[in-house]
Write a protein that holds these residues in place. Structure first.
Motif, PDB file in Angstrom:
ATOM      1  N   MET A 247       0.835  -1.199   0.000  1.00  0.00           N
ATOM      2  CA  MET A 247       0.000   0.000   0.000  1.00  0.00           C
ATOM      3  C   MET A 247       0.871   1.252   0.000  1.00  0.00           C
ATOM      4  O   MET A 247       2.064   1.200   0.339  1.00  0.00           O
ATOM      5  N   HIS A 248       0.265   2.374  -0.379  1.00  0.00           N
ATOM      6  CA  HIS A 248       0.877   3.684  -0.253  1.00  0.00           C
ATOM      7  C   HIS A 248       0.175   4.406   0.884  1.00  0.00           C
ATOM      8  O   HIS A 248      -1.052   4.362   1.004  1.00  0.00           O
ATOM      9  N   LEU A 249       0.981   5.087   1.708  1.00  0.00           N
ATOM     10  CA  LEU A 249       0.438   5.661   2.944  1.00  0.00           C
ATOM     11  C   LEU A 249       0.889   7.099   3.104  1.00  0.00           C
ATOM     12  O   LEU A 249       2.061   7.427   2.872  1.00  0.00           O
ATOM     13  N   VAL A 250      -0.042   7.963   3.476  1.00  0.00           N
ATOM     14  CA  VAL A 250       0.264   9.350   3.849  1.00  0.00           C
ATOM     15  C   VAL A 250       0.007   9.465   5.346  1.00  0.00           C
ATOM     16  O   VAL A 250      -1.084   9.139   5.823  1.00  0.00           O
ATOM     17  N   VAL A 251       1.017   9.926   6.084  1.00  0.00           N
ATOM     18  CA  VAL A 251       0.912   9.961   7.542  1.00  0.00           C
ATOM     19  C   VAL A 251       1.168  11.376   8.069  1.00  0.00           C
ATOM     20  O   VAL A 251       1.809  12.204   7.403  1.00  0.00           O
ATOM     21  N   ALA A 252       0.667  11.627   9.268  1.00  0.00           N
ATOM     22  CA  ALA A 252       0.885  12.908   9.940  1.00  0.00           C
ATOM     23  C   ALA A 252       2.137  12.793  10.800  1.00  0.00           C
ATOM     24  O   ALA A 252       2.075  12.376  11.959  1.00  0.00           O
ATOM     25  N   ALA A 253       3.274  13.104  10.212  1.00  0.00           N
ATOM     26  CA  ALA A 253       4.547  12.968  10.917  1.00  0.00           C
ATOM     27  C   ALA A 253       5.501  14.065  10.467  1.00  0.00           C
ATOM     28  O   ALA A 253       5.551  14.419   9.284  1.00  0.00           O
ATOM     29  N   ASP A 254       6.273  14.589  11.429  1.00  0.00           N
ATOM     30  CA  ASP A 254       7.237  15.646  11.134  1.00  0.00           C
ATOM     31  C   ASP A 254       8.641  15.109  10.906  1.00  0.00           C
ATOM     32  O   ASP A 254       9.529  15.851  10.494  1.00  0.00           O
ATOM     33  N   ASP A 255       8.867  13.839  11.210  1.00  0.00           N
ATOM     34  CA  ASP A 255      10.194  13.255  11.006  1.00  0.00           C
ATOM     35  C   ASP A 255      10.059  11.789  10.624  1.00  0.00           C
ATOM     36  O   ASP A 255       8.981  11.186  10.728  1.00  0.00           O
ATOM     37  N   VAL A 256      11.157  11.221  10.203  1.00  0.00           N
ATOM     38  CA  VAL A 256      11.156   9.838   9.721  1.00  0.00           C
ATOM     39  C   VAL A 256      10.818   8.862  10.834  1.00  0.00           C
ATOM     40  O   VAL A 256      10.103   7.871  10.626  1.00  0.00           O
ATOM     41  N   GLU A 257      11.307   9.138  12.033  1.00  0.00           N
ATOM     42  CA  GLU A 257      11.069   8.228  13.141  1.00  0.00           C
ATOM     43  C   GLU A 257       9.578   8.098  13.455  1.00  0.00           C
ATOM     44  O   GLU A 257       9.059   7.001  13.674  1.00  0.00           O
ATOM     45  N   ARG A 258       8.863   9.234  13.450  1.00  0.00           N
ATOM     46  CA  ARG A 258       7.430   9.204  13.722  1.00  0.00           C
ATOM     47  C   ARG A 258       6.678   8.495  12.581  1.00  0.00           C
ATOM     48  O   ARG A 258       5.767   7.705  12.833  1.00  0.00           O
ATOM     49  N   ALA A 259       7.080   8.758  11.344  1.00  0.00           N
ATOM     50  CA  ALA A 259       6.456   8.084  10.211  1.00  0.00           C
ATOM     51  C   ALA A 259       6.657   6.569  10.290  1.00  0.00           C
ATOM     52  O   ALA A 259       5.744   5.780  10.008  1.00  0.00           O
ATOM     53  N   HIS A 260       7.881   6.182  10.693  1.00  0.00           N
ATOM     54  CA  HIS A 260       8.163   4.761  10.833  1.00  0.00           C
ATOM     55  C   HIS A 260       7.284   4.132  11.911  1.00  0.00           C
ATOM     56  O   HIS A 260       6.775   3.003  11.729  1.00  0.00           O
ATOM     57  N   GLN A 261       7.073   4.820  13.008  1.00  0.00           N
ATOM     58  CA  GLN A 261       6.264   4.282  14.089  1.00  0.00           C
ATOM     59  C   GLN A 261       4.809   4.071  13.643  1.00  0.00           C
ATOM     60  O   GLN A 261       4.172   3.067  13.985  1.00  0.00           O
TER      61      GLN A 261
END
Length: 310
Positions: A247-261
Motif C-alpha cells: 500500500m501507499h500511505l500518507v501519515v501525519a509525521a514531522d520526522d522519519v522516526e514518527r512516520a516509521h512508528q
C-alpha cells in the motif's frame, strides 16, 4: 511469520495414501470377480486417489513458506500447482470412465455377477472413504493446506462414486443388470465436478487474485492514529496461510522516526487481523494523497456519472 505446516501435511498424506491403496486393491479384486464396469471405473478413481497422495507429498516437500535467495516470497505455490495436478488426474479419470461405458455399449461383455459378500465388502470400502475424506478435510482446514483440502474434495467425490456404484450393484443383484452401465455416467459427472472445484479454488492463488478486499484493508488502516490517507492497496496469497499486502500511505509525521512508528502500528493491525502476512508500505508526502483505494480505473465522480447516463 509464515507457518510451516509441511510435517502435518506429510503425515496426513501418508496415512491417506495407505488407506487409498487398500481401497484400490479391494475394488480391483471385487471388480475382477464380478465383472462390474462401474466398479472397475471406481477402482480407477481410487488409483487417482493414491496418485494424488504421492503428488501431494512431492508438492509438500517443495512448498516451504520460508523465503530464500531464489524465492524471496517463499515456495507456497507449489501446493497450488500440486492441487492443479489433482484436477488433471480427475479429468483423466472422467475420460476413462466414459470411454469404458461407450466400449461396453458398443461391444457388450459378460454379465455382472454380484453377491451379498461383495456388497458387504463395498460397504466397508465406503466407510474407509468417508473416514479419509473427513479426516483429510479437517486437518487441511486446521493447518490451512490447499493440497489437503483439494485431495479431500477428490476423496469426497470417491464417496459419491462408491455410493452410486453400490446402488447399481444392488440393482444388478436384484435383477437389473443395465444399472451397472447407466450409473457409470453419474460417476463420470461427479469426477468432473470434483476436478472443476479443485481448479476453481486454486487458480486465483496462482494468478495472484486479490486475497483481501482492498476496502477492508483501507477501513482497518484508516483507524490507526496518524494515518491521513491510504491508497493503491494490493494483496495476494491465501488468508490464513500466507498473505502479501502492499500500500501507499500518507501519515501525519514531522520526522522519519514518527512516520516509521505509524507504519509499524499499521503493520501490527494488519497482522492481528490477517496473520500470517507480510506488509510493504510506501510512505508518501501529503501532496500524493489519493482517493483511489486500489488499482484500476477510479470511480467516476457524481457529475461524470450523470453525464454518462445522459
Amino acid at each position: 511469520m509464515s507457518i510451516d505446516n509441511r510435517p502435518t501435511v506429510r503425515r496426513v498424506l501418508i496415512i491417506t495414501l495407505l488407506l487409498n491403496i487398500l481401497v484400490m486393491i479391494i475394488k480391483v479384486v471385487v471388480g475382477q470377480m464380478t465383472g462390474s464396469l462401474s466398479l472397475m471405473a471406481d477402482a480407477l478413481h481410487s488409483v487417482t486417489d493414491s496418485a494424488n497422495n504421492v503428488l501431494g507429498l512431492v508438492a509438500s516437500q517443495f512448498s516451504s513458506p520460508h523465503p530464500d535467495r531464489e524465492h524471496p516470497y517463499g515456495h507456497l505455490k507449489f501446493e497450488a500447482v500440486g492441487a492443479l495436478g489433482i484436477a488433471a488426474f480427475l479429468g483423466i479419470a472422467c475420460f476413462e470412465i466414459l470411454k469404458g461405458v461407450v466400449d461396453r455399449l458398443l461391444t457388450g461383455g459378460k454379465p455382472v455377477q454380484i453377491g451379498a459378500t461383495e456388497l458387504w465388502i463395498l460397504l466397508i470400502v465406503l466407510g474407509i472413504n468417508i473416514f479419509v475424506a473427513f479426516y483429510e478435510r479437517r486437518e487441511g482446514q486446521r493447518v490451512g493446506s490447499p493440497i489437503l483440502i483439494a485431495d479431500a474434495h477428490h476423496t469426497m467425490s470417491d464417496i459419491w462414486v462408491t455410493i452410486a456404484v453400490l446402488a447399481g450393484l444392488i440393482g444388478v443383484w436384484l435383477g437389473y443388470p443395465w444399472l451397472d452401465i447407466v450409473l457409470a455416467f453419474p460417476v463420470a459427472c461427479l469426477v468432473f465436478w470434483s476436478g472443476w472445484e479443485v481448479l476453481r479454488t486454486n487458480l486465483p492463488w496462482l494468478v495472484d487474485e486479490a486475497a483481501i478486499a482492498p476496502e477492508a484493508i483501507h477501513d482497518l488502516v484508516m483507524q490507526v492514529p496518524g494515518v491521513i490517507n491510504c491508497h493503491d492497496i494490493a494483496s495476494r496469497g491465501v488468508v490464513g496461510r500466507q498473505v502479501f499486502v502492499e500500500m501507499h500511505l500518507v501519515v501525519a509525521a514531522d520526522d522519519v522516526e514518527r512516520a516509521h512508528q505509524i507504519t509499524e502500528d499499521v503493520e501490527v493491525e494488519i497482522r492481528n487481523r490477517f496473520a500470517p502476512v507480510r506488509v510493504l508500505i510506501h510512505v508518501e508526502p501529503p501532496t500524493y494523497e489519493s482517493d483511489q483505494i486500489s488499482y484500476g480505473p477510479p470511480a467516476p465522480s457524481p457529475g461524470e456519472d450523470l453525464k454518462t447516463q445522459n
